[in-house]
Design a protein around this motif. Structure first.
Motif, PDB file in Angstrom:
ATOM      1  N   SER A  15      39.989   1.699 -14.595  1.00 31.69           N
ATOM      2  CA  SER A  15      41.216   1.137 -15.169  1.00 31.69           C
ATOM      3  C   SER A  15      41.588  -0.216 -14.546  1.00 31.69           C
ATOM      4  O   SER A  15      42.608  -0.808 -14.923  1.00 31.69           O
ATOM      5  CB  SER A  15      42.380   2.119 -14.990  1.00 31.69           C
ATOM      6  OG  SER A  15      42.610   2.387 -13.623  1.00 31.69           O
ATOM      7  N   SER A  16      40.742  -0.707 -13.612  1.00 33.40           N
ATOM      8  CA  SER A  16      41.044  -1.971 -12.936  1.00 33.40           C
ATOM      9  C   SER A  16      40.525  -3.151 -13.743  1.00 33.40           C
ATOM     10  O   SER A  16      39.448  -3.090 -14.344  1.00 33.40           O
ATOM     11  CB  SER A  16      40.387  -2.008 -11.552  1.00 33.40           C
ATOM     12  OG  SER A  16      40.804  -0.917 -10.753  1.00 33.40           O
ATOM     13  N   ASP A  17      41.301  -4.223 -13.733  1.00 33.93           N
ATOM     14  CA  ASP A  17      40.832  -5.465 -14.347  1.00 33.93           C
ATOM     15  C   ASP A  17      39.800  -6.122 -13.433  1.00 33.93           C
ATOM     16  O   ASP A  17      39.860  -5.982 -12.208  1.00 33.93           O
ATOM     17  CB  ASP A  17      42.003  -6.438 -14.550  1.00 33.93           C
ATOM     18  CG  ASP A  17      42.979  -5.947 -15.608  1.00 33.93           C
ATOM     19  OD1 ASP A  17      42.530  -5.291 -16.562  1.00 33.93           O
ATOM     20  OD2 ASP A  17      44.186  -6.218 -15.460  1.00 33.93           O
ATOM     21  N   PRO A  64      34.240   0.695 -12.910  1.00 31.24           N
ATOM     22  CA  PRO A  64      34.696  -0.135 -14.021  1.00 31.24           C
ATOM     23  C   PRO A  64      33.512  -0.493 -14.925  1.00 31.24           C
ATOM     24  O   PRO A  64      32.436  -0.836 -14.435  1.00 31.24           O
ATOM     25  CB  PRO A  64      35.245  -1.400 -13.330  1.00 31.24           C
ATOM     26  CG  PRO A  64      35.285  -1.097 -11.859  1.00 31.24           C
ATOM     27  CD  PRO A  64      34.324   0.008 -11.599  1.00 31.24           C
ATOM     28  N   TRP A  66      33.201  -3.063 -16.715  1.00 33.49           N
ATOM     29  CA  TRP A  66      32.896  -4.491 -16.609  1.00 33.49           C
ATOM     30  C   TRP A  66      31.920  -4.808 -15.484  1.00 33.49           C
ATOM     31  O   TRP A  66      31.253  -5.846 -15.508  1.00 33.49           O
ATOM     32  CB  TRP A  66      34.170  -5.333 -16.453  1.00 33.49           C
ATOM     33  CG  TRP A  66      35.105  -4.919 -15.353  1.00 33.49           C
ATOM     34  CD1 TRP A  66      36.272  -4.216 -15.476  1.00 33.49           C
ATOM     35  CD2 TRP A  66      34.974  -5.184 -13.941  1.00 33.49           C
ATOM     36  NE1 TRP A  66      36.867  -4.014 -14.249  1.00 33.49           N
ATOM     37  CE2 TRP A  66      36.090  -4.613 -13.298  1.00 33.49           C
ATOM     38  CE3 TRP A  66      34.024  -5.852 -13.176  1.00 33.49           C
ATOM     39  CZ2 TRP A  66      36.280  -4.674 -11.911  1.00 33.49           C
ATOM     40  CZ3 TRP A  66      34.202  -5.926 -11.796  1.00 33.49           C
ATOM     41  CH2 TRP A  66      35.323  -5.336 -11.186  1.00 33.49           C
TER      42      TRP A  66
END
Length: 235
Positions: A15-17, A64, A66
């Protein structure tokens, strides 16, 4: 037990950017409990690069998306974001950090030490494999040759307590694994890996005087719990 030179940022999760990738910042992606990442973390600390290489901890149980898609397709740690590219593999990275950043050199210029250091680096994967394999059998007996190998290696040079005499990236390569097995063998098998190995005992003792190393350690109980869950289900 853990010595923290600075507050550790919380690991990034699904959930981290992402950080602002490829913005010129050098980032070392790690997991606090990963011994491979710890190798590079130690090298970064010893060279005094805390302000030059940012630590980015990743939660490996809740990664993540990403990270794989935008940073490191291998989706493991460690990796190093530097000069617009991302590099991996811990043994390559400790050499890369030493060669491409300022600070205390982590590999000697003496030819005999360089040659022996390369031998030790080349042997480290075998060393680790032998230790992990020992857990499937008579661990204390089966791991003994690996620890004897280190004891003998520590007798090669007499100008200091480390594997090449003075601290080097070779020590950074080995200590994360020795740290874990010393803790696990003491807990699970009531065995002291330094018994009858005075050079190994001194090596560990001297490493624990270095902030560059102690700042990377995690709670020993966390190591025991992890090994019991993953490698010692019967213990």
């Amino acid at each position: 037990m853990t010595t923290l030179g600075a507050i550790r940022p919380p690991p990034l999760t699904s959930s981290s950017d992402p950080p602002p990738l490829f913005d010129g910042t050098t980032r070392l992606y790690i997991n606090y409990a990963c011994p491979y990442a710890q190798r590079v973390w130690i090298a970064r600390n010893y060279k005094g690069l805390q302000d030059k290489i940012n630590l980015v901890p990743i939660n490996l149980q809740d990664r993540p998306t990403w990270y794989k898609e935008k940073v490191y397709p291998e989706n493991k740690v460690p990796s190093l974001e530097h000069n617009g590219k991302v590099l991996g593999e811990s043994l390559d990275l400790i050499k890369y950090v030493d060669a491409n950043f300022e600070g205390t050199p982590l590999f000697p210029s003496d030819p005999a030490k360089k040659e022996f250091g390369e031998q030790l680096i080349s042997h480290s994967d075998t060393f680790n494999k032998d230790l992990f394999t020992s857990l499937k059998g008579d661990a204390v007996q089966q791991a003994s040759p690996a620890f004897e190998y280190l004891e003998n290696a520590l007798g090669k040079f007499d100008d200091g307590p480390f594997l090449l005499g003075q601290f080097s990236l070779v020590d950074a390569a080995y200590i994360p694994f020795v740290e874990r097995f010393q803790i696990v063998f003491a807990d699970a098998f009531k065995h002291d890996i330094t018994e009858g190995r005075p050079k190994l005992a001194t090596w560990i003792e001297e490493l624990n005087k270095l902030d560059a190393y102690t700042e990377t350690r995690i709670d020993p109980q966390e190591i025991v719990d992890l090994f019991k869950k993953r490698f010692l289900p019967q213990k």
